[in-house]
Design a protein around this motif. Sequence first.
Motif, PDB file in Angstrom:
ATOM      1  N   LEU A  60       0.810  -1.210   0.000  1.00 13.47           N
ATOM      2  CA  LEU A  60       0.000   0.000   0.000  1.00 13.47           C
ATOM      3  C   LEU A  60       0.848   1.267   0.000  1.00 13.47           C
ATOM      4  CD1 LEU A  60      -2.662  -0.984   2.697  1.00 13.47           C
ATOM      5  CD2 LEU A  60      -2.886  -1.161   0.207  1.00 13.47           C
ATOM      6  N   LEU A  61       0.309   2.287  -0.636  1.00 11.48           N
ATOM      7  CA  LEU A  61       0.864   3.635  -0.552  1.00 11.48           C
ATOM      8  C   LEU A  61      -0.028   4.441   0.379  1.00 11.48           C
ATOM      9  CD1 LEU A  61       1.578   4.309  -4.336  1.00 11.48           C
ATOM     10  CD2 LEU A  61       3.277   3.877  -2.559  1.00 11.48           C
ATOM     11  N   MET A  62       0.543   5.048   1.401  1.00 12.27           N
ATOM     12  CA  MET A  62      -0.227   5.796   2.394  1.00 12.27           C
ATOM     13  C   MET A  62       0.357   7.194   2.525  1.00 12.27           C
ATOM     14  SD  MET A  62      -0.001   2.795   5.280  1.00 12.27           S
ATOM     15  CE  MET A  62       0.224   1.098   4.716  1.00 12.27           C
ATOM     16  N   GLU A  63      -0.523   8.188   2.548  1.00 11.66           N
ATOM     17  CA  GLU A  63      -0.040   9.561   2.710  1.00 11.66           C
ATOM     18  C   GLU A  63      -1.133  10.448   3.297  1.00 11.66           C
ATOM     19  OE1 GLU A  63       0.669  11.677  -1.004  1.00 11.66           O
ATOM     20  OE2 GLU A  63      -0.510  10.173  -2.085  1.00 11.66           O
ATOM     21  N   ASP A  64      -0.699  11.445   4.026  1.00 11.48           N
ATOM     22  CA  ASP A  64      -1.597  12.496   4.479  1.00 11.48           C
ATOM     23  C   ASP A  64      -1.702  13.519   3.356  1.00 11.48           C
ATOM     24  OD1 ASP A  64      -1.945  11.395   7.073  1.00 11.48           O
ATOM     25  OD2 ASP A  64      -0.027  12.246   7.690  1.00 11.48           O
ATOM     26  N   VAL A  65      -2.925  13.885   3.005  1.00  8.09           N
ATOM     27  CA  VAL A  65      -3.133  14.791   1.878  1.00  8.09           C
ATOM     28  C   VAL A  65      -3.972  15.988   2.307  1.00  8.09           C
ATOM     29  CG1 VAL A  65      -2.939  12.969   0.141  1.00  8.09           C
ATOM     30  CG2 VAL A  65      -5.188  13.519   1.097  1.00  8.09           C
ATOM     31  N   SER A  66      -3.874  17.050   1.526  1.00  5.35           N
ATOM     32  CA  SER A  66      -4.722  18.225   1.682  1.00  5.35           C
ATOM     33  C   SER A  66      -5.321  18.548   0.324  1.00  5.35           C
ATOM     34  CB  SER A  66      -3.910  19.423   2.192  1.00  5.35           C
ATOM     35  OG  SER A  66      -3.361  19.161   3.466  1.00  5.35           O
ATOM     36  N   TYR A  67      -6.532  19.065   0.325  1.00  5.37           N
ATOM     37  CA  TYR A  67      -7.201  19.410  -0.930  1.00  5.37           C
ATOM     38  C   TYR A  67      -8.231  20.490  -0.629  1.00  5.37           C
ATOM     39  CZ  TYR A  67     -10.429  16.056   1.143  1.00  5.37           C
ATOM     40  OH  TYR A  67     -11.247  15.398   2.015  1.00  5.37           O
ATOM     41  N   PRO A  68      -8.648  21.235  -1.631  1.00  6.56           N
ATOM     42  CA  PRO A  68      -9.516  22.384  -1.373  1.00  6.56           C
ATOM     43  C   PRO A  68     -10.989  22.027  -1.252  1.00  6.56           C
ATOM     44  CG  PRO A  68      -8.949  22.296  -3.695  1.00  6.56           C
ATOM     45  CD  PRO A  68      -8.178  21.192  -3.031  1.00  6.56           C
ATOM     46  N   SER A  69     -11.657  22.721  -0.363  1.00  8.11           N
ATOM     47  CA  SER A  69     -13.105  22.780  -0.316  1.00  8.11           C
ATOM     48  C   SER A  69     -13.494  24.247  -0.487  1.00  8.11           C
ATOM     49  CB  SER A  69     -13.626  22.250   1.022  1.00  8.11           C
ATOM     50  OG  SER A  69     -15.030  22.433   1.137  1.00  8.11           O
ATOM     51  N   LYS A  70     -14.772  24.519  -0.646  1.00  6.27           N
ATOM     52  CA  LYS A  70     -15.216  25.911  -0.771  1.00  6.27           C
ATOM     53  C   LYS A  70     -14.915  26.704   0.498  1.00  6.27           C
ATOM     54  CE  LYS A  70     -19.341  26.746  -2.229  1.00  6.27           C
ATOM     55  NZ  LYS A  70     -20.818  26.652  -2.416  1.00  6.27           N
ATOM     56  N   ASN A  71     -14.815  26.011   1.626  1.00 10.07           N
ATOM     57  CA  ASN A  71     -14.763  26.691   2.920  1.00 10.07           C
ATOM     58  C   ASN A  71     -13.409  26.672   3.603  1.00 10.07           C
ATOM     59  OD1 ASN A  71     -17.808  26.836   2.925  1.00 10.07           O
ATOM     60  ND2 ASN A  71     -17.531  24.623   2.954  1.00 10.07           N
ATOM     61  N   CYS A  72     -12.572  25.711   3.242  1.00  9.10           N
ATOM     62  CA  CYS A  72     -11.294  25.559   3.934  1.00  9.10           C
ATOM     63  C   CYS A  72     -10.429  24.568   3.162  1.00  9.10           C
ATOM     64  CB  CYS A  72     -11.510  25.056   5.363  1.00  9.10           C
ATOM     65  SG  CYS A  72     -12.185  23.374   5.442  1.00  9.10           S
ATOM     66  N   THR A  73      -9.239  24.359   3.660  1.00  7.98           N
ATOM     67  CA  THR A  73      -8.390  23.285   3.148  1.00  7.98           C
ATOM     68  C   THR A  73      -8.690  22.029   3.949  1.00  7.98           C
ATOM     69  OG1 THR A  73      -6.619  24.793   2.484  1.00  7.98           O
ATOM     70  CG2 THR A  73      -6.022  22.478   2.823  1.00  7.98           C
ATOM     71  N   MET A  74      -9.098  20.989   3.251  1.00  6.73           N
ATOM     72  CA  MET A  74      -9.454  19.738   3.906  1.00  6.73           C
ATOM     73  C   MET A  74      -8.238  18.826   4.021  1.00  6.73           C
ATOM     74  SD  MET A  74     -12.603  19.847   4.794  1.00  6.73           S
ATOM     75  CE  MET A  74     -12.968  18.118   5.133  1.00  6.73           C
ATOM     76  N   LYS A  75      -8.241  18.034   5.083  1.00  3.69           N
ATOM     77  CA  LYS A  75      -7.187  17.059   5.319  1.00  3.69           C
ATOM     78  C   LYS A  75      -7.766  15.650   5.212  1.00  3.69           C
ATOM     79  CE  LYS A  75      -4.636  20.019   8.558  1.00  3.69           C
ATOM     80  NZ  LYS A  75      -4.060  20.102   9.923  1.00  3.69           N
ATOM     81  N   GLY A  76      -6.913  14.717   4.837  1.00  6.52           N
ATOM     82  CA  GLY A  76      -7.367  13.342   4.744  1.00  6.52           C
ATOM     83  C   GLY A  76      -6.205  12.373   4.724  1.00  6.52           C
ATOM     84  N   TYR A  77      -6.527  11.100   4.809  1.00  5.74           N
ATOM     85  CA  TYR A  77      -5.556  10.003   4.816  1.00  5.74           C
ATOM     86  C   TYR A  77      -5.828   9.166   3.577  1.00  5.74           C
ATOM     87  CZ  TYR A  77      -3.205   5.793   6.724  1.00  5.74           C
ATOM     88  OH  TYR A  77      -2.398   4.693   6.943  1.00  5.74           O
ATOM     89  N   LEU A  78      -4.954   9.290   2.591  1.00  5.00           N
ATOM     90  CA  LEU A  78      -5.139   8.634   1.300  1.00  5.00           C
ATOM     91  C   LEU A  78      -4.317   7.353   1.250  1.00  5.00           C
ATOM     92  CD1 LEU A  78      -6.392   8.898  -1.592  1.00  5.00           C
ATOM     93  CD2 LEU A  78      -4.230   9.959  -2.269  1.00  5.00           C
ATOM     94  N   VAL A  79      -4.991   6.245   0.926  1.00  4.19           N
ATOM     95  CA  VAL A  79      -4.316   4.947   0.846  1.00  4.19           C
ATOM     96  C   VAL A  79      -4.744   4.280  -0.460  1.00  4.19           C
ATOM     97  CG1 VAL A  79      -3.799   2.782   2.019  1.00  4.19           C
ATOM     98  CG2 VAL A  79      -4.527   4.770   3.351  1.00  4.19           C
ATOM     99  N   GLN A  80      -3.772   3.708  -1.181  1.00  4.10           N
ATOM    100  CA  GLN A  80      -4.098   3.028  -2.427  1.00  4.10           C
ATOM    101  C   GLN A  80      -3.121   1.892  -2.690  1.00  4.10           C
ATOM    102  OE1 GLN A  80      -3.838   5.913  -5.699  1.00  4.10           O
ATOM    103  NE2 GLN A  80      -2.894   7.328  -4.268  1.00  4.10           N
ATOM    104  N   PRO A  81      -3.545   0.924  -3.468  1.00  2.44           N
ATOM    105  CA  PRO A  81      -2.642  -0.180  -3.797  1.00  2.44           C
ATOM    106  C   PRO A  81      -1.390   0.328  -4.505  1.00  2.44           C
ATOM    107  CG  PRO A  81      -4.902  -0.685  -4.427  1.00  2.44           C
ATOM    108  CD  PRO A  81      -4.871   0.764  -4.078  1.00  2.44           C
ATOM    109  N   LYS A  82      -0.258  -0.225  -4.137  1.00  2.00           N
ATOM    110  CA  LYS A  82       0.996   0.213  -4.740  1.00  2.00           C
ATOM    111  C   LYS A  82       1.083  -0.210  -6.194  1.00  2.00           C
ATOM    112  CE  LYS A  82       4.511   0.360  -2.058  1.00  2.00           C
ATOM    113  NZ  LYS A  82       5.653   0.015  -1.167  1.00  2.00           N
ATOM    114  N   LEU A  83       0.634  -1.411  -6.491  1.00  2.00           N
ATOM    115  CA  LEU A  83       0.667  -1.922  -7.856  1.00  2.00           C
ATOM    116  C   LEU A  83      -0.751  -2.214  -8.316  1.00  2.00           C
ATOM    117  CD1 LEU A  83       3.652  -4.450  -7.553  1.00  2.00           C
ATOM    118  CD2 LEU A  83       3.713  -2.132  -8.482  1.00  2.00           C
ATOM    119  N   SER A  84      -1.179  -1.566  -9.364  1.00  2.00           N
ATOM    120  CA  SER A  84      -2.517  -1.816  -9.884  1.00  2.00           C
ATOM    121  C   SER A  84      -2.506  -1.675 -11.398  1.00  2.00           C
ATOM    122  CB  SER A  84      -3.525  -0.839  -9.284  1.00  2.00           C
ATOM    123  OG  SER A  84      -3.190   0.498  -9.624  1.00  2.00           O
TER     124      SER A  84
END
Length: 286
Positions: A60-84
């Motif tokens: 797995l690839l795991m990272e803390d990410v930020s992305y825009p919303s209309k109101n603020c910068t949102m935070k999240g924990y993004l995880v995805q298969p390393k090989l797909s």
Amino acid sequence: MDQKIINLFDEYTHKPLKREVFLAKLSKLAGGTAAALAILPMLEGNYAMANQVSVQDADLLMEDVSYPSKNCTMKGYLVQPKLSKGKLGAVLVIHENRGLTPHIKDVTRRIAKAGYIALGIDALSPFGGTPANEDEGRALFAKLDAVQNLENVKSGLDYLRGLKNSNKKTGVVGFCWGGGMVNSMAVMDPELTAAVAYYGRQAEVADVPKIKAKLMLQYAGMDERINAGIPAFEEALKANKKDYQLFVYEGAQHAFNNDSSPARYNAEVAKLAWTRTMGLFEQTLK
């Protein structure tokens, strides 16, 4: 464990009660302070004991990410298969009313391990993110602006669809507070493919016609507070010919999927509900 103690803990986590009031009531029910302190870890749980997918998982690839919303910068924990091979379906994971806890991060990894892009959203991003102290986190939920919160949660689905390796098919799964948000996203987002709500507040009956996603509704038989809304919601789903499945697990407690909370976790029910969840995602997101 005495059902009165389970109900008290539910009141503490959802009203919420002040901690000192909760502990005083728990001591009375348990027969003393020492007994209450012995019971407390079974109610509040231990995140370290409940990890099903390691943070060191090499697949797995795991990272803390930020992305825009209309109101603020949102935070999240993004995880995805390393090989797909090819593009993947994506799932938004919405937490309980404690925020993006280690347990919800583990649930996010479980979904990625099954072959999906998974994003554990932090709905407390407007306050800087989920605090380490759960009582502080619970208190922040009452301060969320309801309209802005819906927009912020939906921004997670928009973010997932915008990823270059996304096939644009999106699902959402949520628990408790997050289960209610799942139903709200089903109403709010016509592009949503599949939605799984675990013991969550139902959508308003008047909003049911707006739902386009396939729904899976999973309830605990002992959860009287949430279950009171089932009949009207199901009647509206039937009347509007919506594609849904509804399961009530008799004898199970609210939060039966949370394996970090021994007093309420039900391994048999959690496994069955999870198998059904993954089956819906397999059917709709591949």
